[in-house]
Design an enzyme around this catalytic site. Structure first.
Site, mmCIF file in Angstrom:
data_model
loop_
_atom_site.group_PDB
_atom_site.id
_atom_site.type_symbol
_atom_site.label_atom_id
_atom_site.label_comp_id
_atom_site.label_asym_id
_atom_site.label_seq_id
_atom_site.Cartn_x
_atom_site.Cartn_y
_atom_site.Cartn_z
ATOM 1 N N CYS B 79 5.889 10.513 102.201
ATOM 2 C CA CYS B 79 6.827 11.071 101.221
ATOM 3 C C CYS B 79 7.517 12.317 101.781
ATOM 4 O O CYS B 79 8.224 12.237 102.777
ATOM 5 C CB CYS B 79 6.136 11.317 99.882
ATOM 6 S SG CYS B 79 7.322 11.572 98.537
ATOM 7 N N HIS B 183 4.367 6.001 98.679
ATOM 8 C CA HIS B 183 2.992 6.512 98.692
ATOM 9 C C HIS B 183 2.016 5.352 98.859
ATOM 10 O O HIS B 183 1.664 4.711 97.867
ATOM 11 C CB HIS B 183 2.690 7.235 97.374
ATOM 12 C CG HIS B 183 3.370 8.562 97.240
ATOM 13 N ND1 HIS B 183 2.796 9.722 97.693
ATOM 14 C CD2 HIS B 183 4.571 8.905 96.730
ATOM 15 C CE1 HIS B 183 3.615 10.749 97.455
ATOM 16 N NE2 HIS B 183 4.710 10.271 96.874
ATOM 17 N N GLU B 185 -1.081 5.568 99.213
ATOM 18 C CA GLU B 185 -2.307 5.896 98.471
ATOM 19 C C GLU B 185 -2.159 5.670 96.976
ATOM 20 O O GLU B 185 -3.113 5.806 96.230
ATOM 21 C CB GLU B 185 -2.732 7.342 98.769
ATOM 22 C CG GLU B 185 -1.965 8.430 98.018
ATOM 23 C CD GLU B 185 -0.590 8.752 98.609
ATOM 24 O OE1 GLU B 185 -0.077 7.975 99.430
ATOM 25 O OE2 GLU B 185 -0.024 9.799 98.214
#
Lengths: 266, 204
Positions: B79, B183, B185
């Site tokens: 990001c 992202h 994650e």
């Protein structure tokens, strides 16, 4: 491409998920982390956790919930409820929240939105707004409230603020809100569907993402939130918590109605 | 050990926990000396470009990231972490990133909701055998949160794109450096699979 988000909402009181009918008569729908993992596995696009705990030691419990969720839930998590300062926001973000939403505290102190946005970025900063149609408030003359016919309310819908809902969210975006979470308090818990007129007004007034909330009882209500309300995120609680519909059913229904959604393969 | 560079911004815990979830020895590291000893580095970032650039510099971890990339240690930037690989962003005029990749960060063109805050389909770009394969070989859906996107000075760095009003840079790659605008994650199974491939490339 555009993909509308399906967002189960977990109202958490002292570490347990509850969902009331118009914020009264709460029922217990279980452990929030358990439920969060279940929704994540089922293909939810995002989760919202609203801490409705009254006491401050209850809030510690919520940080614990967020912290536990971060260890096993890997989809975006917005946390709201009781955030009154940059420090409150920081603790939740450090625990594993991706976004924080502010509501009543922003009404009492509008600069809070700017403070959080400056510190953590607009993408972290969600302005949650509870709204009532003013025409439906008994005993109040219409001319007492401004423009749109929608008023911001606080304290679970009991407290009118005199703020015009459209003006309020436009100002909120100017202050740095990167997303809006709009709940119709007339519809919340009724299962009569989102207030589509309200959503369409807000959708046209701002260019940040809009999450629709309050009133979902059927899968068609979800579809209408996008097709007629122009919302980018479709929030619902009880239809998912009590197992009436699965996330997969919602996704299939939305796709069939021509709503763009992320395909999820089991 | 994979060091997730902790320079005090936003939610860094999810990146650490997601890597641990796929079996990696990952931890948040704020001490530059400790981070220097890591086998691999994750450069996260949320918030505004200027605030992240400043916080990274103040932490001293900017040099750690530079060295890791120069020494060809596996590095994953995410990001704003990815945006910091470039020199400048329209979001924060006058602030400087690491300037490792040529290009500039520009506001997403109008006509769509900004920030892009949604899942989107990331299509891998053919890289003629120069690909690490981290992105996978078929399109996958990942979660994005960004109002600005990288306009590359070197098209050879492009690894993946997404469509959002325009074609946007979703992933870049150069040598052992891999970076995503989205992202991983926060991208459920697809994101965990990407992180597992990164962990494997780091040797565990």
């Amino acid at each position: 491409m555009q993909a509308v988000r399906i967002i189960p909402c977990l109202d958490v009181d002292r570490g347990r998920v509850v969902k009331g009918v118009t914020y009264l008569d709460l029922r217990d729908a279980g452990d929030p982390v358990e439920l969060a993992r279940l929704y994540s596995d089922a293909g939810a696009d995002e989760l919202v956790v609203l801490d409705i705990t009254a006491s401050s030691d209850g809030r510690e419990t919520t940080i614990g919930v967020v912290s536990r969720a971060a260890e096993e839930v890997f989809i975006p998590l917005t946390v709201g409820g009781g955030i009154r300062s940059v420090d409150d926001a920081r603790r939740l973000l450090r625990a594993g929240a991706d976004k924080v939403s502010v509501n009543t505290a922003a009404v009492e102190r509008p600069s809070l939105v700017a403070e959080i946005a400056t510190e953590f970025g607009t993408q972290c900063t969600v302005l949650a707004v509870d709204v009532r149609k003013t025409g439906e408030a008994p005993g109040r003359a219409l001319e007492q409230v401004a423009g749109s016919g929608y008023e911001v309310v606080t304290h679970g819908g009991r407290q009118p603020t005199g703020l015009d809902a459209i003006e309020w969210v436009v100002q909120g975006v100017e202050r740095g809100a990167g997303e809006l979470l709009v709940t119709s308090m007339d519809r919340d818990g009724t299962e009569a569907g989102y207030d589509l007129e309200l959503l369409a007004l807000i959708s046209a007034a701002v260019d940040v993402p809009l999450i629709a909330s309050g009133g979902v009882g059927t899968l068609d209500h979800l579809a209408a939130g996008f097709l007629e309300g122009g919302a980018d995120g479709l929030l619902a609680a009880s239809i998912f918590h009590f197992g009436r519909y699965s996330i997969a059913q919602a996704r299939e229904h939305l796709a069939a109605r021509g709503v763009p959604v992320r395909p999820v393969y089991a | 050990m994979i060091a997730v560079l902790d320079y005090g911004i936003g939610n860094l815990r999810s990146a650490e926990k997601a890597l641990q979830y796929v079996g990696a020895d990952a931890r948040l590291v704020s001490d530059p000396e400790q981070a220097r000893r890591a086998d691999a580095v994750v450069l996260p970032g949320v918030g505004a470009f200027g605030a992240c650039a400043e916080a990274l510099r103040e932490s001293g971890l900017d040099e750690v990231a530079r060295e890791a990339i120069a020494e060809q240690r596996p590095t994953l930037a995410v990001c704003i972490g990815m945006q910091l690989l470039f020199d400048e962003s329209e979001e924060s005029p006058g602030c400087h990133g690491l300037g490792i990749l040529p290009g500039v960060i520009r506001r997403i063109p109008p006509g769509v909701r900004r920030p892009q805050m949604q899942w989107n389909l990331v299509e891998p770009v053919s890289r003629d055998g120069r690909s690490s394969g981290l992105l996978g070989d078929k399109g996958e859906w990942f979660y994005f949160v960004h109002g600005y996107a990288a306009e590359l000075g070197s098209p050879a760095d492009l690894a993946g794109t997404c469509q959002y009003g325009a074609t946007l840079t979703a992933a870049v790659e150069r040598g052992s450096l891999f970076a995503t605008q989205f992202h991983p994650e926060k991208s459920g199974r697809a994101g965990l699979a990407l992180l597992a491939r990164f962990a494997k490339a780091c040797g565990g």
